[in-house]
Write a protein that holds these residues in place. Structure first.
Motif, mmCIF file in Angstrom:
data_model
loop_
_atom_site.group_PDB
_atom_site.id
_atom_site.type_symbol
_atom_site.label_atom_id
_atom_site.label_comp_id
_atom_site.label_asym_id
_atom_site.label_seq_id
_atom_site.Cartn_x
_atom_site.Cartn_y
_atom_site.Cartn_z
ATOM 1 N N LEU A 561 0.853 -1.185 0.000
ATOM 2 C CA LEU A 561 0.000 0.000 0.000
ATOM 3 C C LEU A 561 0.888 1.233 0.000
ATOM 4 N N GLU A 562 0.629 2.163 -0.931
ATOM 5 C CA GLU A 562 1.442 3.371 -0.993
ATOM 6 C C GLU A 562 0.632 4.588 -0.563
ATOM 7 N N ASP A 563 1.356 5.610 -0.085
ATOM 8 C CA ASP A 563 0.719 6.845 0.347
ATOM 9 C C ASP A 563 0.032 7.516 -0.842
ATOM 10 N N SER A 564 -1.180 7.978 -0.639
ATOM 11 C CA SER A 564 -1.967 8.541 -1.739
ATOM 12 C C SER A 564 -1.395 9.845 -2.267
ATOM 13 N N GLN A 565 -0.642 10.574 -1.414
ATOM 14 C CA GLN A 565 -0.077 11.847 -1.846
ATOM 15 C C GLN A 565 1.425 11.761 -2.114
ATOM 16 N N ASN A 566 2.097 10.762 -1.558
ATOM 17 C CA ASN A 566 3.543 10.610 -1.755
ATOM 18 C C ASN A 566 3.856 9.132 -1.934
ATOM 19 N N PRO A 567 3.893 8.643 -3.164
ATOM 20 C CA PRO A 567 4.056 7.207 -3.430
ATOM 21 C C PRO A 567 5.381 6.626 -2.959
ATOM 22 N N THR A 568 6.326 7.465 -2.523
ATOM 23 C CA THR A 568 7.588 6.921 -2.022
ATOM 24 C C THR A 568 7.409 6.244 -0.667
ATOM 25 N N HIS A 569 6.315 6.539 0.026
ATOM 26 C CA HIS A 569 6.035 5.919 1.325
ATOM 27 C C HIS A 569 5.137 4.703 1.108
ATOM 28 N N THR A 570 5.623 3.521 1.474
ATOM 29 C CA THR A 570 4.846 2.294 1.292
ATOM 30 C C THR A 570 4.871 1.465 2.562
ATOM 31 N N ILE A 571 3.862 0.601 2.692
ATOM 32 C CA ILE A 571 3.777 -0.301 3.841
ATOM 33 C C ILE A 571 3.209 -1.630 3.350
ATOM 34 N N ASN A 572 3.713 -2.725 3.904
ATOM 35 C CA ASN A 572 3.264 -4.059 3.513
ATOM 36 C C ASN A 572 2.047 -4.473 4.328
ATOM 37 N N VAL A 573 1.039 -5.038 3.663
ATOM 38 C CA VAL A 573 -0.199 -5.450 4.329
ATOM 39 C C VAL A 573 -0.386 -6.950 4.141
ATOM 40 N N LYS A 574 -0.390 -7.696 5.235
ATOM 41 C CA LYS A 574 -0.621 -9.137 5.192
ATOM 42 C C LYS A 574 -2.126 -9.388 5.181
ATOM 43 N N LEU A 575 -2.605 -10.083 4.166
ATOM 44 C CA LEU A 575 -4.029 -10.338 4.017
ATOM 45 C C LEU A 575 -4.428 -11.617 4.746
ATOM 46 N N GLU A 576 -5.587 -11.600 5.393
ATOM 47 C CA GLU A 576 -6.149 -12.818 5.968
ATOM 48 C C GLU A 576 -6.700 -13.688 4.832
ATOM 49 N N SER A 577 -6.884 -14.974 5.097
ATOM 50 C CA SER A 577 -7.248 -15.918 4.028
ATOM 51 C C SER A 577 -8.535 -15.517 3.318
ATOM 52 N N TYR A 605 6.250 -6.938 8.306
ATOM 53 C CA TYR A 605 5.920 -8.080 7.458
ATOM 54 C C TYR A 605 6.920 -8.135 6.325
ATOM 55 N N MET A 606 7.479 -9.304 6.081
ATOM 56 C CA MET A 606 8.504 -9.486 5.045
ATOM 57 C C MET A 606 9.692 -8.558 5.303
ATOM 58 N N SER A 607 10.077 -8.468 6.585
ATOM 59 C CA SER A 607 11.253 -7.688 7.010
ATOM 60 C C SER A 607 11.140 -6.206 6.685
ATOM 61 N N ALA A 608 9.924 -5.699 6.680
ATOM 62 C CA ALA A 608 9.696 -4.273 6.409
ATOM 63 C C ALA A 608 8.489 -3.821 7.227
ATOM 64 N N PRO A 609 8.300 -2.497 7.375
ATOM 65 C CA PRO A 609 7.119 -2.011 8.093
ATOM 66 C C PRO A 609 5.841 -2.590 7.506
ATOM 67 N N GLY A 610 4.917 -2.990 8.377
ATOM 68 C CA GLY A 610 3.741 -3.654 7.858
ATOM 69 C C GLY A 610 2.507 -3.508 8.715
ATOM 70 N N ILE A 611 1.418 -4.101 8.208
ATOM 71 C CA ILE A 611 0.137 -4.204 8.905
ATOM 72 C C ILE A 611 -0.237 -5.682 8.938
ATOM 73 N N ARG A 612 -0.544 -6.187 10.117
ATOM 74 C CA ARG A 612 -1.013 -7.562 10.282
ATOM 75 C C ARG A 612 -2.373 -7.556 10.980
ATOM 76 N N GLU A 613 -2.946 -8.740 11.140
ATOM 77 C CA GLU A 613 -4.228 -8.907 11.830
ATOM 78 C C GLU A 613 -5.267 -7.928 11.279
ATOM 79 N N VAL A 614 -5.407 -7.910 9.966
ATOM 80 C CA VAL A 614 -6.338 -7.000 9.305
ATOM 81 C C VAL A 614 -7.767 -7.430 9.606
ATOM 82 N N SER A 615 -8.500 -6.551 10.293
ATOM 83 C CA SER A 615 -9.873 -6.875 10.684
ATOM 84 C C SER A 615 -10.901 -6.296 9.723
ATOM 85 N N GLU A 616 -10.554 -5.207 9.053
ATOM 86 C CA GLU A 616 -11.467 -4.585 8.092
ATOM 87 C C GLU A 616 -10.674 -4.096 6.898
#
Length: 730
Positions: A561-577, A605-616
Motif C-alpha cells: 500500500l502506498e501513500d496517496s499523496q507521496n508514493p515513495t512511502h509504502t507499507i506491507n499489508v498481510k491479508l487474511e485468508s 511483514y517481510m522484514s519491512a514495516p507492515g500491517i497484520r491482523e487485518v480486521s477490516e
C-alpha cells in the motif's frame, strides 16, 4: 529486555531485591546509584548519565536502568562502563538530595555538578536538563571539556517543561530562559538568565558556537538530510533518517566551532508540532538549522540533538513525580527512525581525545555552516509569559522533593520496584487528545487538545459548540480566533456541522458557560491515517489507514500500500485468508490502483514495516474518473446550491492562500473560484505551491458564491486528476 553483554554492579542488585514495603526513613528507598560494566572487551572508558538536573521529570525517564537502558546497554557492548550521576553527598549520609537554592543561596543542595565529581569520566550525557545551572556548574562543564572530554546535550522541543517549573532543556542548555521577565535575573550563584535576544549571546553560543532554537517541529518519517561521513568526522557513517517526534533544531553561530550532522532535506516536509505556542517551524529546510550537530572548541568536544524520542526505549523505571502515575515513553531505540547507530557513533567520537581545536577546514576537519537567521524574531519573546506550559497537579512543587509522589525519582518514599509500564503510548508529552467530558472536568488554565463534534454556533460567528463524541448531553463552548471563523464557525461554514474536530486551547469560560479560549490550533479530526503517518506509528497499535494498492507481495498473501499523496512511502499489508480473493493483486489484478481503508495492527511483514491482523478492509475509490465530470462552463450555468463534480486547470491563486482559480480546459475565459478549506491549503494553494499552476484538478462540492464570483465550495474531497494524485472518499 534483550540479552546484552554486561553486568550490573552489586549495589544495583541490592536495590533490585529490596522489600516492597515503603522505607521507614525518607530518601532511603532509592539510595543505590546504578552502574553497568562490561564483562569482556572493556575499553577502559566511562560514560556518566546525569540525573542531577532532570531527565526524570514528567514522562521523561532518562536513566540507564529505565527508558535509556537500551542506549546504556549498547554502550556497555562497546566496552564502556556506564554510570548514573546524581550529585555530591555533602553531608555524607548516603543520600543525595535536591534542595531549592535559587532564592536561599544555601549550600545544602547536593544535586549539583562539580568538576571533581565528574572529572574521571570520558563523556557526560545531559538529557533534557530541566533546572538551570549555577555559574560554578557551567564552569565545571567547561573545565571537563577543556580536559579533552565530551558532553552530549539531548534536548527536546520548546515547552518540554516536564516538571512545570518554566524551564526546559533548550533554555537550560542555552544559558537563558526564553522570557525576559525580571524574575529570570536570578542573581547570586546563577546570574542573569533573561533572554538576551541575540543569537551570539548565552553560555552555549559563546562557548560552543551553537544554540538550541525555541522551535517545535514534527517529522516522524525521519529527518533525512544526513551530511556525508567525510564532513562529520565519520559520525554519520551508517546513519539513516532520524525520527523527530516533536523536537527542536539548532542554530550555528560560529562555523569553526560547530557543524551540523543532520538537516531537513529538500524532500522532507516537517510540520509545526500541534501544541507549539508559536509557528513551531520558523524557516523550514536547511535554514531551520541542524537537528543533530557537534562542536569542537579547544581540546574537548560536544554533541547535540533536538529530541529524545529516537534514543529512548519503552521501559520506564520510575513513576511520575507530580501524580504518581506510570510513565509513557516511546520505543524510539527500535523505531525505524531510531538514532541507535548515530548515538553510539557520537559517544565514540566524544570519548576519543584529539588535539585539533576547531573545525577550520584543515587536516580533514571540514568547517560548519552558519545558520542564516540563527535567532528568529519569535524567539525573542516568550509566548508563555513566564508561566509553565500546563497546570501543576495539586500539591506538587517542582522545587520541593518532599512533594514528589511515591516511587518517583528523588521522592521521599518508594518500594524499590522498577517494573516498566507494559503498554506505553507514543508521543509522551504533552498527554494525548482528551474528550469533551475530560475538558469539562479540567481546571481553569489547563492547556489541552480536545476531540469533539461541532453541533452549533455560539455567539454568532465568534464561536462553536463542541459536543462529546460519546455523550451528546455534554458540550463545551469554544471561542474561535478571527482566522478560524470562516472555516470552523457553523454560521459561516454550515458544512462544519457534525464534523469531528481537534481543538487545542486553554480551559476557561466563554459566554458564561464552560469554555475553551486562546485556541492555538483547530483541525478536522483524521478519519484514517495516511501511509506516511502509519509508518510513524509505534508497532503494536491498532490503526486505520488509507492508501493506494501498488502491487502484490509474497504471491497471493499480501499487498503493498502506498501513500496517496507521496508514493515513495509504502507499507506491507498481510491479508487474511478470506480477504485474498478480493484484495490480492495476484488473484484480482483490478484491485491495483484502488484506494483502500484498512484496519489492522501496526507491525512488520517481510522484514519491512507492515500491517497484520487485518480486521477490516474496503475499497473507497479508484483512479478511474467517472464520465460525469462537468466542465467549468457547465457549472457556471447551474444554480447555487447544486452539487457538482468539476474538472479544470489551475490558473491562479485567489485571495492569497485561501482559494484558487479553476479555468475551463477547452473554453478560454470560463473561470471558477474554488474556496480552499484550512486542511487543503498546504497542498492546493497556488500561493504556497506555485508549481500547481497549469495542473489539472477535479473538485467535488457545492456551487455557491465566493469573492463575488461563482465558485464550487468543497463538500467531500479534492484531488488531482493527474496520475500522481488519487481520489479519496470519506
Amino acid at each position: 529486555m534483550k540479552q546484552v553483554n554486561f553486568k550490573l554492579s552489586s549495589v544495583v542488585l541490592a536495590a533490585a531485591i529490596s522489600t516492597s514495603v515503603f522505607a521507614a526513613q525518607p530518601y532511603d528507598w532509592n539510595n543505590h546509584i546504578p552502574v553497568k560494566t562490561p564483562t569482556t572487551n572493556s575499553n577502559g572508558k566511562t560514560v556518566l548519565f546525569d540525573v542531577s538536573h532532570g531527565g526524570v521529570e514528567g514522562n521523561a525517564d532518562w536513566v540507564i536502568d529505565g527508558a535509556f537502558s537500551d542506549f546504556a546497554d549498547a554502550l556497555v557492548n562497546e566496552g564502556y562502563t556506564v554510570k548514573e550521576y546524581r550529585g555530591v553527598d555533602l553531608n555524607n549520609d548516603g543520600k543525595i538530595r535536591f534542595f531549592d537554592d535559587r532564592t536561599s543561596q544555601s549550600n545544602q543542595n547536593e544535586a549539583v555538578i562539580s568538576y571533581d565529581a565528574i572529572k574521571d569520566a570520558d563523556v557526560f550525557v545531559l538529557a533534557e536538563t530541566n533546572r538551570p545551572f549555577t555559574q560554578s556548574e557551567q564552569a565545571a562543564l567547561l573545565q571537563f571539556v577543556a580536559d579533552g572530554k565530551g558532553i552530549f546535550f539531548i534536548a527536546d522541543h520548546y515547552d518540554a517543561d516536564r516538571n512545570l517549573n518554566t524551564w526546559d532543556a533548550t533554555e537550560v542548555f542555552n544559558g537563558y530562559n526564553r522570557s525576559d521577565l525580571a524574575k529570570y535575573n536570578l542573581g547570586g550563584e546563577y546570574g542573569d538568565w533573561r533572554n538576551p535576544k541575540s543569537a551570539d549571546m548565552g553560555w552555549l553560543a559563546e562557548n560552543f558556537g551553537i544554540r538550541f532554537r525555541f522551535n517545535a517541529a514534527d517529522y516522524k518519517q525521519g529527518v533525512s538530510g544526513i551530511e556525508s561521513a567525510s564532513k562529520t568526522e565519520g559520525i554519520t557513517l551508517g546513519v539513516t533518517p532520524v525520527l523527530m517526534a516533536a523536537g527542536a533544531t539548532l542554530a550555528i553561530v560560529d562555523e569553526q566551532k560547530a557543524k551540523g550532522l543532520v538537516y531537513f532535506s529538500p524532500s522532507d516536509t516537517p510540520a509545526k508540532w500541534r501544541h507549539a505556542k508559536d509557528d513551531g517551524l520558523y524557516f523550514g529546510g536547511r535554514n531551520e538549522g541542524p537537528y543533530v550537530a557537534i562542536s569542537k572548541a579547544g581540546l574537548g568536544k560536544a554533541a547535540f540533538i533536538g529530541d529524545s524520542s529516537p534514543i529512548e526505549d519503552a521501559t520506564p523505571k520510575y513513576k511520575r513525580q507530580d501524580n504518581g502515575n506510570s510513565k509513557k515513553t516511546y520505543p524510539g531505540w527500535t523505531d525505524r527512525g531510531n538514532a541507535a547507530v548515530l548515538s553510539v557513533n557520537i559517544i565514540n567520537w566524544l570519548a576519543t581525545p584529539e588535539s585539533y581545536q576547531y573545525f577550520d577546514g584543515t587536516n580533514g576537519h571540514a568547517s560548519g555552516e552558519v545558520t542564516p537567521v540563527p535567532m528568529a524574531l519569535q524567539e525573542m519573546s516568550d509566548p508563555n509569559n513566564g508561566q509553565p506550559w500546563g497546570t501543576p497537579a495539586s500539591g506538587f512543587d517542582a522545587w520541593n522533593t518532599d512533594s514528589y509522589k511515591n516511587n518517583s525519582f528523588n521522592a521521599p518514599y518508594g518500594s524499590g520496584q522498577t517494573n516498566p509500564d507494559p503498554n506505553p503510548d507514543p508521543e509522551p508529552t504533552p498527554d494525548g487528545t482528551i474528550s469533551v467530558a475530560q475538558a469539562l472536568a479540567a481546571s481553569a488554565g489547563s492547556k489541552f487538545a480536545v476531540l469533539g463534534k461541532v453541533t452549533a454556533e455560539v455567539n454568532g460567528i465568534y464561536g462553536l459548540l463542541l459536543t462529546d463524541t460519546a455523550n451528546a448531553s455534554l458540550s463545551i463552548n469554544v471561542k474561535l480566533e478571527s482566522a478560524q471563523r470562516s472555516d470552523f464557525n457553523p454560521q459561516l461554514n454550515p458544512e462544519i456541522l457534525g464534523q469531528s474536530v481537534i481543538v487545542t486551547g486553554t480551559r476557561d469560560s466563554y459566554m458564561g458557560e464552560a469554555g475553551i479560549r486562546y485556541v492555538s490550533d483547530i483541525q478536522i479530526a483524521p478519519v484514517a491515517l495516511s501511509v506516511e503517518q502509519a509508518l510513524a506509528t509505534a508497532e503494536g497499535n491498532e490503526i486505520e489507514l488509507v492508501g493506494r494498492v501498488k502491487s502484490a507481495l509474497n504471491d497471493i498473501y499480501a499487498l503493498v500500500l502506498e501513500d496517496s499523496q507521496n508514493p515513495t512511502h509504502t507499507i506491507n499489508v498481510k491479508l487474511e485468508s478470506h480477504q485474498r480473493a478480493a484484495f490480492s493483486p495476484q488473484l484480482n489484478p483490478s484491485i491495483l490502483d484502488s484506494t483502500l481503508v484498512i484496519k489492522g495492527v501496526r507491525s512488520s511483514y517481510m522484514s519491512a514495516p507492515g500491517i497484520r491482523e487485518v480486521s477490516e478492509i474496503q475499497t473507497v475509490g479508484t483512479t478511474t474518473e467517472p464520465s460525469s465530470d462537468m466542465s467549468v462552463a457547465d457549472v457556471l450555468a447551474l444554480n447555487n446550491g447544486s452539487a457538482v463534480v468539476v474538472s479544470g486547470k489551475i490558473t491562479a491563486a485567489v485571495n492569497d492562500i485561501y482559494a484558487l482559480e479553476l479555468s475551463d480546459a477547452t473554453v478560454v475565459g470560463n473561470k471558477l473560484y474554488i474556496k480552499l478549506e484550512a486542511a487543503q491549503r498546504d497542498a492546493f494553494s497556488p500561493k504556497l505551491n506555485p508549481s500547481l499552476i497549469g495542473k489539472s484538478l477535479r473538485v467535488e462540492g457545492i456551487k455557491n458564491d465566493y469573492m463575488s464570483h461563482p465558485d464550487s465550495k468543497r463538500h467531500f474531497c479534492m484531488f488531482f486528476v493527474h496520475s500522481l494524485f488519487h481520489k479519496l472518499h470519506f
